[in-house]
Structures are given as structure tokens and as C-alpha cells.
Write an enzyme that holds these catalytic residues in place. Structure first.
Site, PDB file in Angstrom:
ATOM      1  CG  ASP A 180       1.810   0.219   2.957  1.00 11.87           C
ATOM      2  OD1 ASP A 180       1.291  -0.247   1.753  1.00 11.87           O
ATOM      3  OD2 ASP A 180       3.155   0.557   2.742  1.00 11.87           O
ATOM      4  CB  ILE A 181       4.771  -4.186   3.693  1.00 13.20           C
ATOM      5  CG1 ILE A 181       3.717  -5.368   4.320  1.00 13.20           C
ATOM      6  CG2 ILE A 181       6.159  -4.778   4.114  1.00 13.20           C
ATOM      7  CD1 ILE A 181       3.798  -6.733   3.627  1.00 13.20           C
ATOM      8  CD  GLU A 223       2.648  -2.491  -1.380  1.00 12.92           C
ATOM      9  OE1 GLU A 223       3.409  -1.437  -1.520  1.00 12.92           O
ATOM     10  OE2 GLU A 223       2.090  -2.997  -1.972  1.00 12.92           O
TER      11      GLU A 223
END
Length: 302
Positions: A180-181, A223
Site C-alpha cells: 500500500d502506498i 493505492e
């Protein structure tokens, strides 16, 4: 019979190499840049000739994220030792992502034997060609994420189920990376969704360029990204996850003259006896949030 070739003949050979080639003087200023170098890096000859190779161009890093341009440059080593150098590094593509290459540095000398420059030949080590074949297949059955070009969640669920059956029949182990960003909502709010989309593409391209041919990376949603890593133990799974985390952190997009970087948090787990698609993904997701809670830009294995 003696073969006599003119200068133009050799120039055409160099220009049409499959490998990238550039030549620098003793100040590491680029003096030549062939067509393959343009194709592999995204930078045209006009954009780089006359500049130092470390001026926001290639900026090599090793697999631990160390900057080679500043501290461990193979060209500098060649100048200092008088010997050619070879290394596997990750170069910076103009679009922001990192590309794995094998470089070979050779010294250029004048007729008196004095070093007057160096050449660097670099070969693409990414599995992009294999990935393109996979993408062509996915496009025909609507399993591709339109923005990033990665397989989508529907495809990934099918992939995990296939790996579960393979493990039951053949005993082939596999692991999951849930990525996950970090702080992506804040990034979008600050720079806008167009820049956010560029970052999503950059992260996806980093995965594609640096993945093994038999692993699959997908956009899970928003994301979030998910990877199925085949035939690994927990040590190798963590190593692959950490490498991807480092490469994303060393990539960037340019926006209004600024380098914009992001990091990712990762949860990593192997498929276990008794697991289902839902249970292994949920465990990886839980481990991802342990990484988030521990400060982000890290991997948690469990």
C-alpha cells in the site's frame, strides 16, 4: 582478404546495438548516447549529451538503495583502477521507475595509452517482454487495470486459486505481498489526482520492470497492490518484498521542477495448510497494517 570498413559502418553498428551504450569523458560528462540507451532509459541524446551522468539522468542504485553515482560509481572505479568494471544495478528511467540492468564499463585510451574516457554498455534485465505477453492475454479477457496496466483484482483472485491448486497437487509453495502506498490520500490532496495517477503508474511500472517472469503483481484497488510470489520460502519472500519497497522509495516523478517520491508498506506471508484465498489475503492485509502502525515504509512478515 582484408576487410576495410569506414567510420560510418562502425557508427551504424553502435547505433543499432540492442544494448544501451554511452560514452563519458574523464569528468563523467556524456559525449555519446545510442538509440538503445534512449529506448531503455526514456532520455533522448539531446537531453543528456553535455551533462554529467549523475545529473538526474541514470542515477544508479544497488539492490540496497545505495546511490552509486555519489559513492560507488563503476566508472569512477574504472578510472581509479585502470580496469573495466561489471555490476548489476538499477537505473532511473525518465518516467520515474527503476529498471534492472547489467552494466559493463570499459576504458577509452588515446594512442599513448592515456585514459581519456569510458564507455558503459547496459543490458535490460527486466522481464518486461514476458509481461507484455501476459498483458496481451489479459486485455482479451478484460482482466487488466486500465490506469496502471497491471492485472486487476478479478484476475488476481483467479491467480491465487490457481496457485492453491498447484500447491495441493505439486507442493509448490507461494507467498503473498500486500502493498500500500503510504499517505497517498494526503499526496492526492496536495498535488492533485493527475499527479497521483502518475505515481500509481510509476509504482506499477517498478513492479513490472523488476519482477520475476513467473510472479504476478496486480492492482488490488485504490493505492493497494497485491503480488503472488511463487516457489519461495519466507526468507526469499521477505527479500523480494524489501527489494520492491526499496526500489519504489528510490523512484520519483517530476512535478513543477520537484522530485516527488512515495514509499510503500508491505505485509508478507506464505500460504499455509488450511488456508483459503480469503484467509491468506486477510493475513497479509493484517501484516500490512502492522507495518503502517510501526511507522510505514517497512515490511512485516508473518
Amino acid at each position: 582478404m582484408k576487410l576495410d570498413f569506414d567510420k560510418k559502418f562502425y557508427e551504424e553498428i553502435i547505433e543499432n546495438l540492442n544494448d544501451g551504450l554511452y560514452i563519458v569523458d574523464t569528468n563523467r560528462v556524456i559525449r555519446f548516447w545510442n538509440k538503445a540507451a534512449e529506448r531503455l532509459t526514456g532520455f533522448t541524446a539531446e537531453e543528456v549529451i553535455g551533462y554529467s551522468c549523475s545529473d538526474n539522468i541514470l542515477m544508479h542504485v544497488d539492490e540496497e538503495g545505495n546511490s552509486l553515482c555519489k559513492e560507488r560509481c563503476p566508472i569512477v572505479y574504472a578510472f581509479e583502477t585502470g580496469k573495466g568494471q561489471e555490476a548489476e544495478v538499477y537505473l532511473h528511467h525518465k518516467d520515474g521507475h527503476r529498471v534492472p540492468v547489467w552494466i559493463r564499463v570499459g576504458l577509452i585510451r588515446d594512442k599513448d595509452g592515456n585514459i581519456i574516457g569510458a564507455s558503459e554498455l547496459f543490458s535490460d534485465l527486466s522481464s518486461r517482454d514476458a509481461y507484455r505477453l501476459k498483458v496481451a492475454e489479459l486485455e482479451s479477457i478484460a482482466m487488466l487495470d486500465a490506469l496502471t496496466g497491471l492485472p486487476n483484482r478479478y484476475y488476481m483472485e483467479h491467480e491465487i486459486n490457481s496457485r492453491i491448486e498447484e500447491r495441493k497437487r505439486l507442493g509448490v509453495p507461494f507467498g503473498i505481498l500486500f502493498m500500500d502506498i503510504d499517505h497517498f490520500k494526503h499526496f492526492n490532496d496536495t498535488y492533485g489526482h493527475d499527479v497521483g495517477d502518475k505515481v500509481l503508474k510509476m509504482v506499477a511500472q517498478t513492479f513490472v520492470s523488476n519482477s520475476r517472469p513467473f510472479d504476478v503483481y496486480a492492482r488490488w484497488g485504490g493505492e493497494e497492490f497485491l503480488a503472488v510470489i511463487r516457489n519461495v520460502d519466507v526468507v526469499e519472500l521477505e527479500k523480494i518484498g524489501n527489494r520492491m519497497r526499496m526500489l519504489v522509495g528510490e523512484s520519483f516523478v517530476m512535478h513543477e521542477g520537484k522530485k516527488l517520491k512515495v514509499t510503500i508498506s508491505v505485509g508478507a506471508t506464505l500460504f499455509r495448510d488450511g488456508d483459503t484465498l480469503e484467509s491468506v489475503v486477510k493475513r497479509a492485509d493484517t501484516l500490512l497494517y502492522e507495518s503502517k502502525n510501526a511507522g510505514r515504509n517497512r515490511i512485516t512478515v508473518g
